[in-house]
Design an enzyme around this catalytic site. Structure first.
Site, short mmCIF file in Angstrom:
data_model
loop_
_atom_site.label_atom_id
_atom_site.label_comp_id
_atom_site.label_asym_id
_atom_site.label_seq_id
_atom_site.Cartn_x
_atom_site.Cartn_y
_atom_site.Cartn_z
N ASP A 140 64.97 49.65 43.67
CA ASP A 140 64.40 49.67 42.32
C ASP A 140 63.27 48.65 42.23
O ASP A 140 63.46 47.46 42.45
CB ASP A 140 65.49 49.35 41.30
CG ASP A 140 65.07 49.76 39.90
OD1 ASP A 140 64.20 50.64 39.77
OD2 ASP A 140 65.62 49.21 38.92
N HIS A 147 57.29 45.58 30.55
CA HIS A 147 58.72 45.23 30.61
C HIS A 147 58.89 43.86 31.27
O HIS A 147 59.68 43.03 30.80
CB HIS A 147 59.50 46.28 31.41
CG HIS A 147 60.90 45.85 31.78
ND1 HIS A 147 61.91 45.80 30.85
CD2 HIS A 147 61.43 45.41 32.95
CE1 HIS A 147 63.03 45.36 31.46
NE2 HIS A 147 62.76 45.13 32.72
N GLU A 213 67.90 51.13 31.08
CA GLU A 213 66.49 50.91 31.43
C GLU A 213 65.84 52.27 31.66
O GLU A 213 66.32 53.07 32.48
CB GLU A 213 66.36 50.02 32.67
CG GLU A 213 66.75 48.57 32.39
CD GLU A 213 66.36 47.60 33.50
OE1 GLU A 213 66.17 48.04 34.65
OE2 GLU A 213 66.26 46.39 33.20
N GLU A 215 63.38 54.57 33.26
CA GLU A 215 62.58 54.54 34.49
C GLU A 215 62.32 55.96 35.00
O GLU A 215 62.98 56.92 34.61
CB GLU A 215 63.32 53.78 35.61
CG GLU A 215 63.72 52.36 35.22
CD GLU A 215 64.14 51.51 36.41
OE1 GLU A 215 63.83 51.88 37.56
OE2 GLU A 215 64.77 50.46 36.16
N ASP A 247 68.57 52.84 34.82
CA ASP A 247 69.15 51.71 35.57
C ASP A 247 69.99 50.88 34.60
O ASP A 247 69.52 49.92 34.01
CB ASP A 247 68.00 50.89 36.17
CG ASP A 247 68.48 49.63 36.88
OD1 ASP A 247 69.63 49.61 37.34
OD2 ASP A 247 67.68 48.67 36.97
N ARG A 251 73.36 42.73 30.82
CA ARG A 251 72.43 41.60 30.67
C ARG A 251 73.09 40.25 30.77
O ARG A 251 72.48 39.30 31.25
CB ARG A 251 71.70 41.72 29.33
CG ARG A 251 70.87 42.95 29.16
CD ARG A 251 69.78 43.05 30.20
NE ARG A 251 68.98 44.25 30.00
CZ ARG A 251 68.14 44.73 30.91
NH1 ARG A 251 68.00 44.12 32.07
NH2 ARG A 251 67.46 45.82 30.67
N GLN A 254 73.92 39.69 34.38
CA GLN A 254 72.65 39.53 35.08
C GLN A 254 72.09 38.11 34.90
O GLN A 254 71.65 37.47 35.86
CB GLN A 254 71.64 40.56 34.54
CG GLN A 254 70.29 40.53 35.24
CD GLN A 254 69.31 41.55 34.67
OE1 GLN A 254 69.63 42.29 33.74
NE2 GLN A 254 68.11 41.56 35.20
N LYS A 267 73.93 45.44 37.99
CA LYS A 267 73.22 46.72 38.12
C LYS A 267 74.00 47.73 38.95
O LYS A 267 73.78 48.93 38.82
CB LYS A 267 71.88 46.49 38.83
CG LYS A 267 70.96 45.48 38.16
CD LYS A 267 70.15 46.13 37.07
CE LYS A 267 69.00 45.23 36.62
NZ LYS A 267 68.12 45.92 35.67
N THR A 271 74.00 53.97 38.12
CA THR A 271 72.61 54.37 37.86
C THR A 271 72.65 55.87 37.61
O THR A 271 73.27 56.60 38.39
CB THR A 271 71.72 54.08 39.09
OG1 THR A 271 71.81 52.69 39.42
CG2 THR A 271 70.27 54.44 38.83
N THR A 374 61.60 49.47 34.78
CA THR A 374 61.58 49.87 33.37
C THR A 374 60.16 50.07 32.87
O THR A 374 59.30 49.22 33.10
CB THR A 374 62.27 48.79 32.52
OG1 THR A 374 63.53 48.50 33.11
CG2 THR A 374 62.47 49.27 31.09
N GLU A 388 64.64 44.47 25.14
CA GLU A 388 63.32 44.28 24.56
C GLU A 388 63.27 44.74 23.11
O GLU A 388 62.71 44.07 22.25
CB GLU A 388 62.29 45.08 25.37
CG GLU A 388 62.16 44.60 26.80
CD GLU A 388 61.57 45.67 27.69
OE1 GLU A 388 60.35 45.86 27.66
OE2 GLU A 388 62.34 46.34 28.40
#
Ligand code: CA
Length: 441
Positions: A140, A147, A213, A215, A247, A251, A254, A267, A271, A374, A388
């Site tokens: 990825d 982003h 995310e 993508e 994805d 958070r 992460q 992650k 997916t 993203t 975001e």
């Protein structure tokens, strides 16, 4: 827009005898012809097919009827994945596209072909769609600069855009085993959460900041032997086609785990990809120049620079994310669009990602999946994740039924959609990339 080698398969006037393919609002007109793996019924073996309108063309049956190119090896079609087919490379996929276009063309195909319609076609809604390739490796990238800036402001406020960002197409190695196809549930991950204050122990339990995310993913066709590099000028030929990719990201996990080696368990739990691979050839009319760099930004290093790639190596794919909560579905409310964006906002082109990925001699394999990162845009309506959209969970989004969200809750269904539109061409779509959140075990 530069000239690209278009052919009769892109002709907007072309219609199919499969009537549903002629709906201009549909994703799968005869100009699209994306590849996937499907089965009908639990006893049925998964096999390759091509989406046409609301139907799937069965490539095994088409092969038996002699409707596909003679040069197509039997093992490329008699397979439960698309690996063997896409490993043949773009010229073979192009030949297949021409043949299938003729088979499905309202004017070219004869009664002989149409008399086999019940054998060749399956209602898509009655079939199960599978992961399109057997994925050995999933990488990825982080090529969405808007982003990177917005997420960096949340995760690393002191250094929102890393100093290497405009030189190096940044990526991490993702987890191939947990890539799943649209429709499969996503289980909320367990994990370590950041300590509430410095010096305290981390928390542990279900992720509290579960995110998506937005993508694009793309699949490697032929691949390259270990120890060799794919040159930027031929890198786009390595890409068999594109899909949507979500994805999923935890958070809180992460933020605590990612320094210094990057995301891991935040992650790797899931997916989601859309089931159809829209071929690179189908996307030719929608290629656009790479994102313009300002005068004070560095030019790509020579191994990442190709004038044709700069002129037409990016893609104009309109993207949207829809959210449907359990309460909304109980009341019969439709999913709401929470953002829209476009793949033109990527800082690096897919060809640059392939050239960079292989510059050290790393071998890409047929069927490998590569995510772009993203895709956010420059405005607040184009932010590609909840992180975001809600400014790190500080500003909830309000849904029409009065519900609010910072991050995702159980029962929330997230759907990515993608569509290409250009005057003078038939619009094509990607289908859906959807999944619903279920509770931790
Ligand atoms: Ca990502």
């Amino acid at each position: 827009m530069t000239a690209v080698p278009l052919n009769e398969t892109h002709d907007p006037a072309r219609k199919s005898w499969v009537e549903s393919a002629n709906d201009p609002a549909g994703d799968f007109p005869i100009q699209n012809l994306p590849l996937g793996i499907f089965s009908c019924g639990s006893e049925d073996a998964p096999r390759p097919g091509i989406a046409i309108g609301d139907q799937i063309l069965d490539l095994v049956e088409a092969h038996k009827l002699g409707l596909l190119p003679n040069s197509l090896p039997e093992e490329a079609v008699h397979s439960s994945s698309l690996n063997a087919l896409i490993s043949l490379g773009q010229p073979a996929l192009s030949q297949l596209r021409r043949h299938v276009g003729e088979v499905l063309d309202a004017h070219q195909s004869g009664e002989g072909v149409r008399s086999h319609a019940t054998r060749l076609l399956h209602e898509m809604s009655a079939c199960k769609l599978h992961r399109p390739t057997s994925i050995s490796n999933y990488t990825d990238f982080y090529a969405g600069i808007y982003h990177a800036i917005a997420a960096g402001a949340q995760l690393t406020p002191d250094d929102p855009l890393p100093t290497n960002y405009k030189w190096v197409p940044i990526a991490y190695h993702g987890r191939a085993s947990s890539v799943q196809v649209s429709g499969a549930m996503v289980r909320r991950p367990l994990g370590q959460r950041p300590p509430k204050s410095r010096g305290e122990a981390p928390g542990f339990g279900p992720c509290e900041r579960l995110d998506f995310e937005l993508e694009i993913g793309f699949y490697v066709g032929t691949g390259n032997p270990q120890g060799t590099s794919v040159q930027i000028g031929s890198a786009s030929k390595q890409i068999a086609g594109f899909s949507l990719l979500n994805d999923w990201s935890a958070r809180d996990i992460q933020r605590w785990e990612m320094f210094p080696l990057g995301p891991f368990l935040s992650k790797s739990f899931a997916t989601t990809v859309s089931p159809w691979i829209v071929t690179a050839e189908a996307l030719l009319p929608f290629r656009v120049p790479a994102l313009a760099r300002r005068a004070d930004e560095p030019n790509p290093l020579p191994y990442l620079f190709d004038s044709e790639d700069q002129e037409s190596g990016a893609f104009d794919i309109g993207l949207r994310v829809l959210l449907s909560t359990e309460k909304m579905r109980e009341r019969g409310d439709l999913a709401v669009e929470i953002l829209n964006s476009n793949s033109r906002h990527l800082y690096w082109t897919p060809a640059q990602m392939v050239a960079h990925h292989t510059v050290n001699g790393c071998n890409l394999l047929p069927g490998d999946l590569i995510g772009t990162g993203t895709i956010s845009g420059p405005t607040n309506a184009e932010l590609g994740s909840m992180l975001e959209l809600t400014v790190g969970g500080q500003q909830p989004i309000n849904l029409p039924n009065g519900e609010r969200r910072t991050f995702l809750l159980e029962g929330d269904e997230v759907t990515l959609q993608g569509r290409c539109e250009r005057t003078g061409f038939a619009s094509i779509g990607f289908g859906s990339c959807a999944a619903t959140i279920v509770a931790s075990p």
